[in-house]
Design a protein around this motif. Structure first.
Motif, mmCIF file in Angstrom:
data_model
loop_
_atom_site.group_PDB
_atom_site.id
_atom_site.type_symbol
_atom_site.label_atom_id
_atom_site.label_comp_id
_atom_site.label_asym_id
_atom_site.label_seq_id
_atom_site.Cartn_x
_atom_site.Cartn_y
_atom_site.Cartn_z
ATOM 1 N N ALA A 4 102.510 -90.359 -75.211
ATOM 2 C CA ALA A 4 103.125 -90.069 -73.825
ATOM 3 C C ALA A 4 103.941 -90.856 -72.731
ATOM 4 N N GLY A 5 103.336 -91.944 -72.679
ATOM 5 C CA GLY A 5 103.434 -93.034 -71.648
ATOM 6 C C GLY A 5 104.569 -93.403 -71.478
ATOM 7 N N LEU A 6 105.360 -93.735 -73.059
ATOM 8 C CA LEU A 6 106.157 -94.580 -73.164
ATOM 9 C C LEU A 6 107.208 -93.170 -73.597
ATOM 10 N N LEU A 7 107.412 -92.201 -73.861
ATOM 11 C CA LEU A 7 108.496 -90.845 -74.274
ATOM 12 C C LEU A 7 108.777 -91.251 -72.112
ATOM 13 N N VAL A 8 107.287 -90.944 -70.995
ATOM 14 C CA VAL A 8 107.842 -90.859 -69.318
ATOM 15 C C VAL A 8 108.387 -91.546 -69.944
ATOM 16 N N ILE A 9 108.624 -93.019 -70.047
ATOM 17 C CA ILE A 9 109.536 -94.422 -69.413
ATOM 18 C C ILE A 9 110.875 -94.103 -70.148
ATOM 19 N N ALA A 10 110.410 -93.241 -70.296
ATOM 20 C CA ALA A 10 112.422 -93.161 -71.672
ATOM 21 C C ALA A 10 112.922 -91.994 -70.819
ATOM 22 N N LEU A 11 112.521 -90.962 -70.026
ATOM 23 C CA LEU A 11 112.901 -89.762 -69.387
ATOM 24 C C LEU A 11 113.001 -90.045 -67.871
ATOM 25 N N GLU A 12 112.877 -91.544 -67.102
ATOM 26 C CA GLU A 12 112.713 -91.706 -65.847
ATOM 27 C C GLU A 12 113.851 -92.858 -66.352
ATOM 28 N N ALA A 13 113.869 -93.265 -67.281
ATOM 29 C CA ALA A 13 115.088 -94.126 -67.673
ATOM 30 C C ALA A 13 115.923 -93.135 -68.079
ATOM 31 N N GLY A 14 116.545 -92.606 -68.707
ATOM 32 C CA GLY A 14 117.286 -91.422 -68.347
ATOM 33 C C GLY A 14 117.833 -91.609 -67.918
ATOM 34 N N ALA A 15 117.542 -90.505 -66.392
ATOM 35 C CA ALA A 15 117.237 -89.535 -65.485
ATOM 36 C C ALA A 15 118.280 -91.258 -64.241
ATOM 37 N N ILE A 16 117.644 -92.499 -64.328
ATOM 38 C CA ILE A 16 118.725 -92.809 -64.280
ATOM 39 C C ILE A 16 119.584 -93.106 -63.935
ATOM 40 N N LEU A 17 120.244 -93.542 -65.582
ATOM 41 C CA LEU A 17 120.954 -94.087 -65.987
ATOM 42 C C LEU A 17 122.133 -92.619 -65.852
ATOM 43 N N GLY A 18 122.059 -91.005 -65.629
ATOM 44 C CA GLY A 18 122.715 -90.389 -65.939
ATOM 45 C C GLY A 18 123.218 -89.803 -64.760
ATOM 46 N N ALA A 19 122.316 -90.505 -63.655
ATOM 47 C CA ALA A 19 122.504 -90.312 -61.983
ATOM 48 C C ALA A 19 123.577 -91.507 -61.814
ATOM 49 N N LEU A 20 123.697 -92.856 -62.897
ATOM 50 C CA LEU A 20 124.422 -93.443 -62.365
ATOM 51 C C LEU A 20 125.822 -92.514 -63.076
ATOM 52 N N GLY A 21 125.133 -92.519 -64.842
ATOM 53 C CA GLY A 21 126.781 -92.763 -65.487
ATOM 54 C C GLY A 21 127.579 -91.250 -65.412
ATOM 55 N N SER A 22 127.094 -90.564 -64.445
ATOM 56 C CA SER A 22 127.655 -89.437 -64.041
ATOM 57 C C SER A 22 128.981 -89.594 -62.886
ATOM 58 N N ALA A 23 128.678 -90.758 -62.545
ATOM 59 C CA ALA A 23 129.690 -91.434 -60.952
ATOM 60 C C ALA A 23 130.372 -92.111 -61.592
ATOM 61 N N ILE A 24 129.992 -92.800 -62.776
ATOM 62 C CA ILE A 24 131.569 -93.490 -63.329
ATOM 63 C C ILE A 24 131.937 -92.470 -64.041
ATOM 64 N N ALA A 25 131.263 -91.569 -64.590
ATOM 65 C CA ALA A 25 132.104 -90.694 -65.341
ATOM 66 C C ALA A 25 133.373 -90.509 -64.882
ATOM 67 N N LEU A 26 133.126 -89.371 -63.525
ATOM 68 C CA LEU A 26 133.522 -88.687 -62.513
ATOM 69 C C LEU A 26 134.606 -89.767 -62.566
ATOM 70 N N GLY A 27 134.665 -90.823 -62.260
ATOM 71 C CA GLY A 27 135.870 -91.737 -61.590
ATOM 72 C C GLY A 27 136.576 -91.682 -62.840
ATOM 73 N N ALA A 28 136.354 -91.726 -64.049
ATOM 74 C CA ALA A 28 136.633 -92.352 -64.994
ATOM 75 C C ALA A 28 137.743 -91.584 -65.608
ATOM 76 N N PHE A 29 137.129 -90.108 -65.285
ATOM 77 C CA PHE A 29 137.670 -88.963 -66.309
ATOM 78 C C PHE A 29 138.871 -88.159 -64.764
ATOM 79 N N GLY A 30 139.386 -89.506 -63.624
ATOM 80 C CA GLY A 30 140.192 -88.929 -62.326
ATOM 81 C C GLY A 30 139.562 -87.774 -61.792
ATOM 82 N N GLU A 31 137.923 -87.034 -61.296
ATOM 83 C CA GLU A 31 137.386 -86.324 -61.156
ATOM 84 C C GLU A 31 137.444 -85.325 -61.898
ATOM 85 N N ALA A 32 137.757 -85.531 -63.011
ATOM 86 C CA ALA A 32 138.110 -83.810 -63.696
ATOM 87 C C ALA A 32 137.033 -83.283 -64.248
#
Length: 478
Positions: free
Chosen positions: A140-168
């Motif tokens: 469960a500890g390993l799963l939570v590490i993946a969960l929080e790492a995913g949250a960081i990737l999601g927060a960063l990745g969404s901004a990158i994706a929005l810019g890459a797709f021209g804010e579409a």
């Protein structure tokens, strides 16, 4: 010494991928909230309904899906929940109006049952080794590490994706939808099924009564959040929901295989765990918005950090990293320290972190340090609580027991969110909440966490430890 090898490492690896996706979902949409509001032509205030709808529907769905997992197989219900989440995610990508997006976003809340079902799967695989409790805590500890790492990737990745797709917005929202779709096939091909007990039945009447109670309680909390303390109808609706728990209790106590076995829930090794989940939900889910608004408050008022969007994202990032540290600590220490002591220490850290904010909140480093302390405790609890619930439950009830930690956490967070919104509105200076309101928030978060730590003292000293209790081989009790 027991390790995660008591459960196939491949299983842990596939489930880590699932939680990584879960984290991405949690980080992706929060970052895009203002852009989604503009895309749907709604106000920022209207966006609050999306979170309220998802929390409400997940609170209703999670116990039912978990119970069905105990009856028919946890992998099967994990696939059902993932398919529902994938469908809702694709719907959100193409939704062009408020109501369509609201329904889709609410249905996407089915992913809330992923972690409880995963913990039940791991516990079931480790049961025959005699080391299921410690194995499950480490996994469960390993799963939570993946969960929080995913949250960081999601927060960063969404901004990158929005810019890459021209804010579409449509292609930006297709990215998490595609991830959930791939996750479905990862579960299908990589995760083995658990061994459910035969002869089970779904207590539909009990779940209907529970759903009615949760529906009215959370609806009342939402009305209070919108209308403030003077919204008497919110208090009335919430009171009706609490009252509905009485017929629910009478109903399930008369069933051999109830929706929620209250006899199990009142065991000394179970009720403190569920209580802790609800109380920690106050800070884990209810205090994040006040933290963000305080960080952005102009220091000329005599308080606040005056951080811009990038500064606030760094603060949130530090908090998420501290959650990862807490989860990693759980994974490392799960076989070395008694689980009861781990839970008490983790809850105490959450309380100390928030109470330290009362005297230390004027400097950026002070707030960062306090949130790091609270985050370490919270990260350990996120993984430890469902694992502890699984260890305390009899065979055939691990899924619903772990799911109840999620439900009580959601209710605690919803209640705190509504109360904090009212508290912060009192004495507001323009658009900024008063310092008195923030102090109340931090005190409530700290005290509730310490109350949880005290409650955990009531847990039997050797609870959740290896070897497993003999009751694991029993059928559901009356």
């Amino acid at each position: 010494m027991p390790t995660t090898r008591a459960v196939p490492l491949a299983l842990i690896g596939w489930l880590v991928c699932v939680e990584l996706t879960s984290g991405v979902l949690q980080g992706w949409y929060v970052t895009l909230t203002p852009d989604i509001a503009r895309h749907l032509s709604v106000t920022d205030a209207d966006v609050n309904w999306f979170e309220a709808g998802q929390l409400l529907l997940s609170a209703l769905m999670v116990p039912v899906l978990a119970k069905l997992g105990d009856m028919h197989g946890h992998k099967r219900m994990l696939l059902v929940a993932t398919a529902l989440t994938a469908g809702a995610s694709w719907w959100m990508a193409f939704a062009g109006d408020f109501w369509s997006y609201l329904i889709a976003f609410s249905l996407q809340g089915a992913y809330a049952v992923w972690l409880p079902l995963e913990v039940a799967l791991i516990f079931d695989r480790g049961r025959r080794t005699g080391a299921a409790p410690s194995t499950t805590r480490r996994a469960a500890g390993l799963l939570v590490i993946a969960l929080e790492a995913g949250a960081i990737l999601g927060a960063l990745g969404s901004a990158i994706a929005l810019g890459a797709f021209g804010e579409a917005m449509a292609p930006t929202l297709m990215v998490p939808a595609a991830m959930v779709t791939l996750t479905f096939f990862a579960i299908l091909w990589g995760v083995p099924e658990s061994e459910p007990l035969p002869g089970r039945s779904l207590d539909a009447g009990g779940f209907v009564l529970l759903a009615l109670s949760l529906l009215t309680i959370t609806s009342g909390l939402t009305f209070l959040k919108i209308g403030g303390a003077d919204a008497w109808w919110g208090w009335a609706v919430m009171l009706i929901g609490v009252t509905l728990l009485l017929p629910f209790g009478r109903w399930v106590l008369g069933k051999d295989d109830p929706a929620i076995d209250l006899r199990v829930m009142r065991r000394p090794e179970m009720w403190p765990v569920q209580l802790t989940a609800g109380l920690v939900g106050v800070s884990l889910l209810g205090a994040q918005t006040p933290l963000a608004t305080y960080a952005g408050t102009d220091p000329s008022l005599g308080y606040g950090l005056g951080l811009d969007a990038s500064g606030r994202s760094i603060l949130i990032g530090v908090y998420l990293l501290s959650l990862i540290v807490g989860a990693a600590t759980l994974a490392v220490l799960s076989t070395r320290i008694r689980p009861r002591l781990l839970l008490i220490v983790a809850a105490t850290l959450v309380g100390i972190g928030y109470l330290l904010l009362v005297p230390f909140h004027l400097e950026i480093w002070q707030v960062f340090a306090c949130m790091a302390i609270a985050g370490v405790g919270s990260g350990a609890l996120v993984g430890a609580l469902p694992a502890a619930a699984a260890a305390a439950a009899p065979r055939g009830q691990t899924g619903v027991a772990t799911a109840m930690t999620n439900t009580t956490k959601t209710i605690g967070g919803s209640f705190a969110s509504s109360i904090f919104a009212i508290v912060l509105a009192v004495g507001a200076i323009g658009t900024a909440a008063s310092i008195g309101g923030y102090l109340v928030v931090w005190i409530v978060c700290g005290v509730t966490a310490l109350v949880a730590a005290v409650g955990l003292v009531a847990v039997p000293r050797l609870a959740f430890a290896d070897p497993e209790p003999a009751r694991e081989a029993t059928t559901p009790t009356r």
